[in-house]
Design a protein around this motif. Structure first.
Motif, PDB file in Angstrom:
ATOM      1  N   VAL A 204      34.294  68.064  14.482  1.00 37.08           N
ATOM      2  CA  VAL A 204      34.207  67.389  15.775  1.00 37.08           C
ATOM      3  C   VAL A 204      32.820  66.762  15.889  1.00 37.08           C
ATOM      4  O   VAL A 204      31.810  67.473  15.959  1.00 37.08           O
ATOM      5  CB  VAL A 204      34.427  68.366  16.948  1.00 37.08           C
ATOM      6  N   ALA A 205      32.745  65.433  15.894  1.00 40.63           N
ATOM      7  CA  ALA A 205      31.460  64.741  16.036  1.00 40.63           C
ATOM      8  C   ALA A 205      30.962  64.874  17.468  1.00 40.63           C
ATOM      9  O   ALA A 205      31.722  64.670  18.423  1.00 40.63           O
ATOM     10  CB  ALA A 205      31.610  63.274  15.660  1.00 40.63           C
ATOM     11  N   LEU A 206      29.675  65.210  17.627  1.00 37.95           N
ATOM     12  CA  LEU A 206      29.092  65.443  18.947  1.00 37.95           C
ATOM     13  C   LEU A 206      28.139  64.334  19.380  1.00 37.95           C
ATOM     14  O   LEU A 206      28.136  63.941  20.541  1.00 37.95           O
ATOM     15  CB  LEU A 206      28.339  66.782  18.956  1.00 37.95           C
ATOM     16  N   ASN A 207      27.302  63.862  18.459  1.00 32.55           N
ATOM     17  CA  ASN A 207      26.354  62.820  18.843  1.00 32.55           C
ATOM     18  C   ASN A 207      25.839  62.074  17.622  1.00 32.55           C
ATOM     19  O   ASN A 207      25.904  62.562  16.488  1.00 32.55           O
ATOM     20  CB  ASN A 207      25.181  63.390  19.648  1.00 32.55           C
ATOM     21  N   VAL A 208      25.368  60.871  17.877  1.00 32.74           N
ATOM     22  CA  VAL A 208      24.654  60.049  16.899  1.00 32.74           C
ATOM     23  C   VAL A 208      23.233  59.889  17.415  1.00 32.74           C
ATOM     24  O   VAL A 208      23.023  59.697  18.617  1.00 32.74           O
ATOM     25  CB  VAL A 208      25.316  58.661  16.752  1.00 32.74           C
ATOM     26  N   PHE A 209      22.242  59.965  16.526  1.00 38.09           N
ATOM     27  CA  PHE A 209      20.864  59.771  16.960  1.00 38.09           C
ATOM     28  C   PHE A 209      20.064  59.125  15.830  1.00 38.09           C
ATOM     29  O   PHE A 209      20.505  59.061  14.682  1.00 38.09           O
ATOM     30  CB  PHE A 209      20.228  61.091  17.416  1.00 38.09           C
ATOM     31  N   ASN A 210      18.902  58.607  16.195  1.00 38.94           N
ATOM     32  CA  ASN A 210      17.991  57.967  15.236  1.00 38.94           C
ATOM     33  C   ASN A 210      18.651  56.811  14.475  1.00 38.94           C
ATOM     34  O   ASN A 210      18.404  56.621  13.281  1.00 38.94           O
ATOM     35  CB  ASN A 210      17.430  58.997  14.248  1.00 38.94           C
ATOM     36  N   LEU A 211      19.470  56.025  15.173  1.00 39.90           N
ATOM     37  CA  LEU A 211      20.040  54.833  14.545  1.00 39.90           C
ATOM     38  C   LEU A 211      18.931  53.836  14.229  1.00 39.90           C
ATOM     39  O   LEU A 211      18.114  53.507  15.086  1.00 39.90           O
ATOM     40  CB  LEU A 211      21.062  54.175  15.475  1.00 39.90           C
ATOM     41  N   ASP A 212      18.906  53.362  12.996  1.00 37.09           N
ATOM     42  CA  ASP A 212      17.929  52.354  12.560  1.00 37.09           C
ATOM     43  C   ASP A 212      18.709  51.186  11.970  1.00 37.09           C
ATOM     44  O   ASP A 212      19.197  51.261  10.845  1.00 37.09           O
ATOM     45  CB  ASP A 212      16.980  52.961  11.528  1.00 37.09           C
TER      46      ASP A 212
ATOM     47  N   GLY B  19      23.468  65.854   9.758  1.00 38.51           N
ATOM     48  CA  GLY B  19      23.326  65.138   8.503  1.00 38.51           C
ATOM     49  C   GLY B  19      22.897  63.711   8.759  1.00 38.51           C
ATOM     50  O   GLY B  19      23.139  63.165   9.836  1.00 38.51           O
ATOM     51  N   GLY B  20      22.240  63.106   7.779  1.00 39.01           N
ATOM     52  CA  GLY B  20      21.823  61.715   7.870  1.00 39.01           C
ATOM     53  C   GLY B  20      22.588  60.864   6.874  1.00 39.01           C
ATOM     54  O   GLY B  20      22.848  61.303   5.747  1.00 39.01           O
ATOM     55  N   PHE B  21      22.956  59.632   7.280  1.00 37.10           N
ATOM     56  CA  PHE B  21      23.802  58.783   6.450  1.00 37.10           C
ATOM     57  C   PHE B  21      23.320  57.337   6.477  1.00 37.10           C
ATOM     58  O   PHE B  21      22.734  56.882   7.462  1.00 37.10           O
ATOM     59  CB  PHE B  21      25.258  58.842   6.931  1.00 37.10           C
ATOM     60  N   THR B  22      23.589  56.623   5.400  1.00 35.91           N
ATOM     61  CA  THR B  22      23.348  55.191   5.307  1.00 35.91           C
ATOM     62  C   THR B  22      24.695  54.486   5.348  1.00 35.91           C
ATOM     63  O   THR B  22      25.602  54.841   4.581  1.00 35.91           O
ATOM     64  CB  THR B  22      22.609  54.845   4.001  1.00 35.91           C
TER      65      THR B  22
ATOM     66  N   LEU C  44      26.142  45.635   9.197  1.00 31.33           N
ATOM     67  CA  LEU C  44      25.562  46.948   9.460  1.00 31.33           C
ATOM     68  C   LEU C  44      25.191  47.697   8.184  1.00 31.33           C
ATOM     69  O   LEU C  44      24.519  48.734   8.252  1.00 31.33           O
ATOM     70  CB  LEU C  44      26.545  47.804  10.261  1.00 31.33           C
ATOM     71  N   THR C  45      25.627  47.203   7.028  1.00 36.08           N
ATOM     72  CA  THR C  45      25.368  47.891   5.764  1.00 36.08           C
ATOM     73  C   THR C  45      23.878  48.166   5.573  1.00 36.08           C
ATOM     74  O   THR C  45      23.038  47.299   5.832  1.00 36.08           O
ATOM     75  CB  THR C  45      25.899  47.053   4.587  1.00 36.08           C
ATOM     76  N   ASP C  46      23.564  49.379   5.131  1.00 32.91           N
ATOM     77  CA  ASP C  46      22.209  49.885   4.886  1.00 32.91           C
ATOM     78  C   ASP C  46      21.492  50.340   6.152  1.00 32.91           C
ATOM     79  O   ASP C  46      20.362  50.846   6.065  1.00 32.91           O
ATOM     80  CB  ASP C  46      21.339  48.873   4.139  1.00 32.91           C
ATOM     81  N   SER C  47      22.102  50.174   7.333  1.00 33.06           N
ATOM     82  CA  SER C  47      21.557  50.819   8.524  1.00 33.06           C
ATOM     83  C   SER C  47      21.689  52.331   8.349  1.00 33.06           C
ATOM     84  O   SER C  47      22.568  52.812   7.631  1.00 33.06           O
ATOM     85  CB  SER C  47      22.314  50.372   9.778  1.00 33.06           C
ATOM     86  N   THR C  48      20.815  53.091   9.002  1.00 29.96           N
ATOM     87  CA  THR C  48      20.859  54.545   8.866  1.00 29.96           C
ATOM     88  C   THR C  48      21.053  55.204  10.227  1.00 29.96           C
ATOM     89  O   THR C  48      20.687  54.647  11.269  1.00 29.96           O
ATOM     90  CB  THR C  48      19.576  55.087   8.215  1.00 29.96           C
ATOM     91  N   LEU C  49      21.624  56.390  10.210  1.00 31.84           N
ATOM     92  CA  LEU C  49      21.847  57.151  11.433  1.00 31.84           C
ATOM     93  C   LEU C  49      21.953  58.626  11.090  1.00 31.84           C
ATOM     94  O   LEU C  49      22.171  58.998   9.933  1.00 31.84           O
ATOM     95  CB  LEU C  49      23.103  56.672  12.164  1.00 31.84           C
ATOM     96  N   GLU C  50      21.775  59.458  12.105  1.00 33.07           N
ATOM     97  CA  GLU C  50      21.963  60.896  11.958  1.00 33.07           C
ATOM     98  C   GLU C  50      23.037  61.350  12.935  1.00 33.07           C
ATOM     99  O   GLU C  50      23.246  60.731  13.985  1.00 33.07           O
ATOM    100  CB  GLU C  50      20.641  61.631  12.194  1.00 33.07           C
ATOM    101  N   VAL C  51      23.708  62.425  12.580  1.00 32.11           N
ATOM    102  CA  VAL C  51      24.881  62.874  13.324  1.00 32.11           C
ATOM    103  C   VAL C  51      24.838  64.390  13.482  1.00 32.11           C
ATOM    104  O   VAL C  51      24.396  65.108  12.576  1.00 32.11           O
ATOM    105  CB  VAL C  51      26.181  62.485  12.580  1.00 32.11           C
TER     106      VAL C  51
ATOM    107  N   GLY D  76      29.779  60.689   5.437  1.00 34.84           N
ATOM    108  CA  GLY D  76      29.370  59.297   5.316  1.00 34.84           C
ATOM    109  C   GLY D  76      29.671  58.494   6.562  1.00 34.84           C
ATOM    110  O   GLY D  76      30.388  58.942   7.465  1.00 34.84           O
ATOM    111  N   ALA D  77      29.090  57.299   6.615  1.00 33.37           N
ATOM    112  CA  ALA D  77      29.343  56.331   7.682  1.00 33.37           C
ATOM    113  C   ALA D  77      29.718  55.011   7.022  1.00 33.37           C
ATOM    114  O   ALA D  77      29.082  54.593   6.054  1.00 33.37           O
ATOM    115  CB  ALA D  77      28.107  56.157   8.558  1.00 33.37           C
ATOM    116  N   TYR D  78      30.754  54.362   7.538  1.00 35.83           N
ATOM    117  CA  TYR D  78      31.245  53.143   6.904  1.00 35.83           C
ATOM    118  C   TYR D  78      31.839  52.211   7.954  1.00 35.83           C
ATOM    119  O   TYR D  78      32.095  52.619   9.096  1.00 35.83           O
ATOM    120  CB  TYR D  78      32.303  53.473   5.843  1.00 35.83           C
TER     121      TYR D  78
END
Length: 228
Positions: free
Chosen positions: A52-60, A201-204, A181-188, A17-19
């Motif tokens: 180990v987190a490597l990258n974030v992409f497709n932030l909306d 994975g993708g998270f809201t 930022l709540t309800d923004s989406t991203l992939e990791v 998750g992302a929070y």
């Protein structure tokens, strides 16, 4: 963008998750000006200490998060950096907006952007440049030096009352008005260290997760380690 080799799609994600952690900061900027901003620190939550987190992409970003975020006078932009010395203002440490793939002190309530924190972070072309008002559509950022394991999860704020759990800081967003930022989406993308396969994975943001929560009146706790 840094992309892990051997990417697989997570059926049961270890990063799950992302929070945000939300609070208000008043701090002195370079030259003595006082700055008051609302802050949302963005974290990834994990259930495995090896992640180990490597990258974030497709932030909306949702519309309520598309604001002109605060940058300290001595900030170099969205890539986390503190040059130290006379440029090391309290507002740069506590109120500046940045993105990172870990690399900050863990086991603290409110991590400071100290010299060296977040070193090696890069942004992708979709971000809109280092000086953009806010990350662009499908923005991403990454650890440009994976051997440093900056994205290793550890103990970070993760619940009401200042409780801690496994996670990693990936950004700080600060603004002198209301935003969310709540309800923004991203992939990791993440793995479990050098030579291990990548997982995506993708998270809201805040849906679901440990949840956004407010640290109110914590000026005296900024950067302080939690009690054991």
């Amino acid at each position: 963008m840094a992309v892990a080799t051997g990417i697989t799609t997570a059926a049961s994600a270890d990063i799950y998750g992302a929070y945000t952690v939300n609070y208000q900061v008043t701090a002195e900027d370079f030259g003595g000006a006082s700055v008051t901003v609302n802050v949302q620190d963005l974290y990834l939550a994990s259930d495995d200490a090896a992640d180990v987190a490597l990258n974030v992409f497709n932030l909306d970003l949702v519309d309520s998060a598309k604001v002109t975020y605060f940058q300290s006078f001595t900030s170099t932009g969205w890539i986390a950096q503190n040059a130290g010395g006379p440029f090391d203002a309290p507002a740069l440490r506590r109120a500046d907006s940045f993105v990172t793939m870990g690399g900050f002190d863990q086991d603290v309530l409110l991590p400071a952007q100290a010299p060296g924190a977040g070193a090696g972070t890069g942004i992708d072309p979709n971000f809109g440049g280092n000086s953009t008002n806010y990350p662009g559509d499908l923005a991403g950022w990454y650890n440009g030096s994976p051997p440093n394991l900056n994205g290793q999860v550890g103990q970070v704020p993760q619940g009401p009352g200042g409780s801690f759990g496994l996670g990693v800081l990936i950004g700080r967003f600060a603004y002198d008005g209301d935003f969310d930022l709540t309800d923004s989406t991203l992939e990791v993308t993440w793995n479990q260290g050098l030579g291990t396969p990548g997982v995506q994975g993708g998270f809201t943001v805040n849906v679901p997760a440990p949840g956004a929560f407010a640290f109110l009146g914590l000026a005296g706790l900024v950067g302080g380690r939690r009690r054991r």
